[in-house]
Write a protein that holds these residues in place. Structure first.
Motif, PDB file in Angstrom:
ATOM      1  N   SER A  63     -25.069  27.081 -16.659  1.00 24.72           N
ATOM      2  CA  SER A  63     -26.253  27.932 -16.652  1.00 24.72           C
ATOM      3  C   SER A  63     -25.966  29.200 -15.848  1.00 24.72           C
ATOM      4  O   SER A  63     -25.055  29.238 -15.021  1.00 24.72           O
ATOM      5  CB  SER A  63     -27.437  27.190 -16.028  1.00 24.72           C
ATOM      6  N   VAL A  64     -26.758  30.218 -16.086  1.00 24.79           N
ATOM      7  CA  VAL A  64     -26.616  31.469 -15.344  1.00 24.79           C
ATOM      8  C   VAL A  64     -26.833  31.213 -13.855  1.00 24.79           C
ATOM      9  O   VAL A  64     -26.109  31.744 -13.009  1.00 24.79           O
ATOM     10  CB  VAL A  64     -27.609  32.533 -15.870  1.00 24.79           C
ATOM     11  N   GLU A  65     -27.814  30.376 -13.526  1.00 24.25           N
ATOM     12  CA  GLU A  65     -28.096  30.081 -12.117  1.00 24.25           C
ATOM     13  C   GLU A  65     -26.894  29.414 -11.447  1.00 24.25           C
ATOM     14  O   GLU A  65     -26.532  29.764 -10.323  1.00 24.25           O
ATOM     15  CB  GLU A  65     -29.332  29.190 -11.994  1.00 24.25           C
ATOM     16  N   ALA A  66     -26.274  28.448 -12.133  1.00 24.66           N
ATOM     17  CA  ALA A  66     -25.103  27.769 -11.573  1.00 24.66           C
ATOM     18  C   ALA A  66     -23.953  28.757 -11.408  1.00 24.66           C
ATOM     19  O   ALA A  66     -23.227  28.723 -10.405  1.00 24.66           O
ATOM     20  CB  ALA A  66     -24.689  26.598 -12.460  1.00 24.66           C
ATOM     21  N   TYR A  67     -23.795  29.660 -12.375  1.00 22.13           N
ATOM     22  CA  TYR A  67     -22.735  30.669 -12.300  1.00 22.13           C
ATOM     23  C   TYR A  67     -22.967  31.605 -11.118  1.00 22.13           C
ATOM     24  O   TYR A  67     -22.047  31.892 -10.352  1.00 22.13           O
ATOM     25  CB  TYR A  67     -22.663  31.459 -13.606  1.00 22.13           C
ATOM     26  N   GLN A  68     -24.197  32.079 -10.948  1.00 18.41           N
ATOM     27  CA  GLN A  68     -24.508  32.981  -9.832  1.00 18.41           C
ATOM     28  C   GLN A  68     -24.268  32.296  -8.491  1.00 18.41           C
ATOM     29  O   GLN A  68     -23.748  32.908  -7.557  1.00 18.41           O
ATOM     30  CB  GLN A  68     -25.947  33.486  -9.942  1.00 18.41           C
ATOM     31  N   ARG A  69     -24.652  31.015  -8.389  1.00 17.57           N
ATOM     32  CA  ARG A  69     -24.418  30.266  -7.152  1.00 17.57           C
ATOM     33  C   ARG A  69     -22.915  30.135  -6.887  1.00 17.57           C
ATOM     34  O   ARG A  69     -22.448  30.336  -5.767  1.00 17.57           O
ATOM     35  CB  ARG A  69     -25.077  28.894  -7.231  1.00 17.57           C
ATOM     36  N   MET A  70     -22.150  29.829  -7.935  1.00 14.55           N
ATOM     37  CA  MET A  70     -20.702  29.693  -7.787  1.00 14.55           C
ATOM     38  C   MET A  70     -20.075  31.007  -7.333  1.00 14.55           C
ATOM     39  O   MET A  70     -19.213  31.026  -6.441  1.00 14.55           O
ATOM     40  CB  MET A  70     -20.075  29.249  -9.116  1.00 14.55           C
ATOM     41  N   MET A  71     -20.528  32.133  -7.895  1.00 13.94           N
ATOM     42  CA  MET A  71     -19.984  33.432  -7.515  1.00 13.94           C
ATOM     43  C   MET A  71     -20.350  33.777  -6.070  1.00 13.94           C
ATOM     44  O   MET A  71     -19.525  34.324  -5.330  1.00 13.94           O
ATOM     45  CB  MET A  71     -20.473  34.518  -8.475  1.00 13.94           C
ATOM     46  N   ALA A  72     -21.570  33.445  -5.652  1.00 14.00           N
ATOM     47  CA  ALA A  72     -21.985  33.699  -4.264  1.00 14.00           C
ATOM     48  C   ALA A  72     -21.143  32.867  -3.301  1.00 14.00           C
ATOM     49  O   ALA A  72     -20.718  33.360  -2.249  1.00 14.00           O
ATOM     50  CB  ALA A  72     -23.474  33.392  -4.088  1.00 14.00           C
ATOM     51  N   GLN A  73     -20.882  31.611  -3.655  1.00 17.87           N
ATOM     52  CA  GLN A  73     -20.043  30.754  -2.819  1.00 17.87           C
ATOM     53  C   GLN A  73     -18.624  31.309  -2.742  1.00 17.87           C
ATOM     54  O   GLN A  73     -17.995  31.297  -1.674  1.00 17.87           O
ATOM     55  CB  GLN A  73     -20.026  29.325  -3.359  1.00 17.87           C
ATOM     56  N   ASN A  74     -18.142  31.836  -3.858  1.00 19.74           N
ATOM     57  CA  ASN A  74     -16.806  32.420  -3.895  1.00 19.74           C
ATOM     58  C   ASN A  74     -16.725  33.636  -2.979  1.00 19.74           C
ATOM     59  O   ASN A  74     -15.778  33.783  -2.201  1.00 19.74           O
ATOM     60  CB  ASN A  74     -16.461  32.801  -5.343  1.00 19.74           C
TER      61      ASN A  74
ATOM     62  N   LYS B 279     -30.720  23.104 -22.401  1.00 18.21           N
ATOM     63  CA  LYS B 279     -31.583  22.417 -21.434  1.00 18.21           C
ATOM     64  C   LYS B 279     -30.754  21.525 -20.512  1.00 18.21           C
ATOM     65  O   LYS B 279     -30.964  21.501 -19.299  1.00 18.21           O
ATOM     66  CB  LYS B 279     -32.628  21.582 -22.176  1.00 18.21           C
ATOM     67  N   HIS B 280     -29.790  20.813 -21.089  1.00 13.53           N
ATOM     68  CA  HIS B 280     -28.918  19.936 -20.299  1.00 13.53           C
ATOM     69  C   HIS B 280     -28.145  20.751 -19.252  1.00 13.53           C
ATOM     70  O   HIS B 280     -28.053  20.347 -18.086  1.00 13.53           O
ATOM     71  CB  HIS B 280     -27.959  19.181 -21.211  1.00 13.53           C
ATOM     72  N   CYS B 281     -27.600  21.897 -19.658  1.00  9.16           N
ATOM     73  CA  CYS B 281     -26.841  22.742 -18.719  1.00  9.16           C
ATOM     74  C   CYS B 281     -27.720  23.233 -17.580  1.00  9.16           C
ATOM     75  O   CYS B 281     -27.307  23.225 -16.421  1.00  9.16           O
ATOM     76  CB  CYS B 281     -26.231  23.935 -19.450  1.00  9.16           C
ATOM     77  N   ARG B 282     -28.936  23.664 -17.906  1.00  4.99           N
ATOM     78  CA  ARG B 282     -29.852  24.165 -16.866  1.00  4.99           C
ATOM     79  C   ARG B 282     -30.290  23.050 -15.925  1.00  4.99           C
ATOM     80  O   ARG B 282     -30.377  23.245 -14.720  1.00  4.99           O
ATOM     81  CB  ARG B 282     -31.059  24.847 -17.506  1.00  4.99           C
ATOM     82  N   GLU B 283     -30.587  21.871 -16.484  1.00 11.55           N
ATOM     83  CA  GLU B 283     -31.073  20.770 -15.641  1.00 11.55           C
ATOM     84  C   GLU B 283     -29.971  20.148 -14.798  1.00 11.55           C
ATOM     85  O   GLU B 283     -30.217  19.736 -13.667  1.00 11.55           O
ATOM     86  CB  GLU B 283     -31.754  19.715 -16.512  1.00 11.55           C
ATOM     87  N   SER B 284     -28.770  20.056 -15.351  1.00 14.58           N
ATOM     88  CA  SER B 284     -27.675  19.453 -14.578  1.00 14.58           C
ATOM     89  C   SER B 284     -27.195  20.385 -13.490  1.00 14.58           C
ATOM     90  O   SER B 284     -26.666  19.963 -12.474  1.00 14.58           O
ATOM     91  CB  SER B 284     -26.505  19.085 -15.492  1.00 14.58           C
ATOM     92  N   ASN B 285     -27.379  21.715 -13.714  1.00  9.48           N
ATOM     93  CA  ASN B 285     -26.981  22.723 -12.739  1.00  9.48           C
ATOM     94  C   ASN B 285     -25.512  22.597 -12.366  1.00  9.48           C
ATOM     95  O   ASN B 285     -25.114  22.864 -11.241  1.00  9.48           O
ATOM     96  CB  ASN B 285     -27.870  22.641 -11.507  1.00  9.48           C
ATOM     97  N   ALA B 286     -24.714  22.129 -13.330  1.00  9.48           N
ATOM     98  CA  ALA B 286     -23.286  21.932 -13.112  1.00  9.48           C
ATOM     99  C   ALA B 286     -22.531  22.353 -14.375  1.00  9.48           C
ATOM    100  O   ALA B 286     -23.107  22.401 -15.465  1.00  9.48           O
ATOM    101  CB  ALA B 286     -23.001  20.469 -12.802  1.00  9.48           C
TER     102      ALA B 286
END
Length: 94
Positions: free
Chosen positions: A47-58, A24-31
């Protein structure tokens, strides 16, 4: 060890003691969360969402870097109006 951001640091026991709270902490912090083992940096979890965002930025960064290299090399570019015309045509034919 050099880290380019100020991560949230947790001991590895935090994931073992209460996975649901840690998740929950990982998902809420989004970092990313830096896990330590015996006081040393060991893993980074996000979180998976943070990882996907990081990959898109990359991927975006890689595309922009290629454009910068093409500009520096004076590579011929397509005209803006031609590109827009192609996009409009694709939309109309979709």
């Amino acid at each position: 060890m050099m880290i380019g951001f100020m991560p949230d640091v947790k001991p590895s026991t935090s994931i073992r003691h209460n996975y649901n709270l840690f998740s929950k902490h990982c998902r809420e912090s989004n970092a990313p969360v830096l896990l330590t083992k015996n006081g040393e940096a060991d893993l980074v979890v996000m979180s998976v969402e943070a990882y996907q965002r990081m990959m898109a930025q990359n991927r975006l960064g890689q595309m922009l870097a290629k454009v910068d290299r093409d500009i520096a090399a004076s590579t011929p570019m397509r005209d803006f109006e031609d590109v827009f015309s192609d996009i409009e045509e694709r939309i109309e034919n979709a």
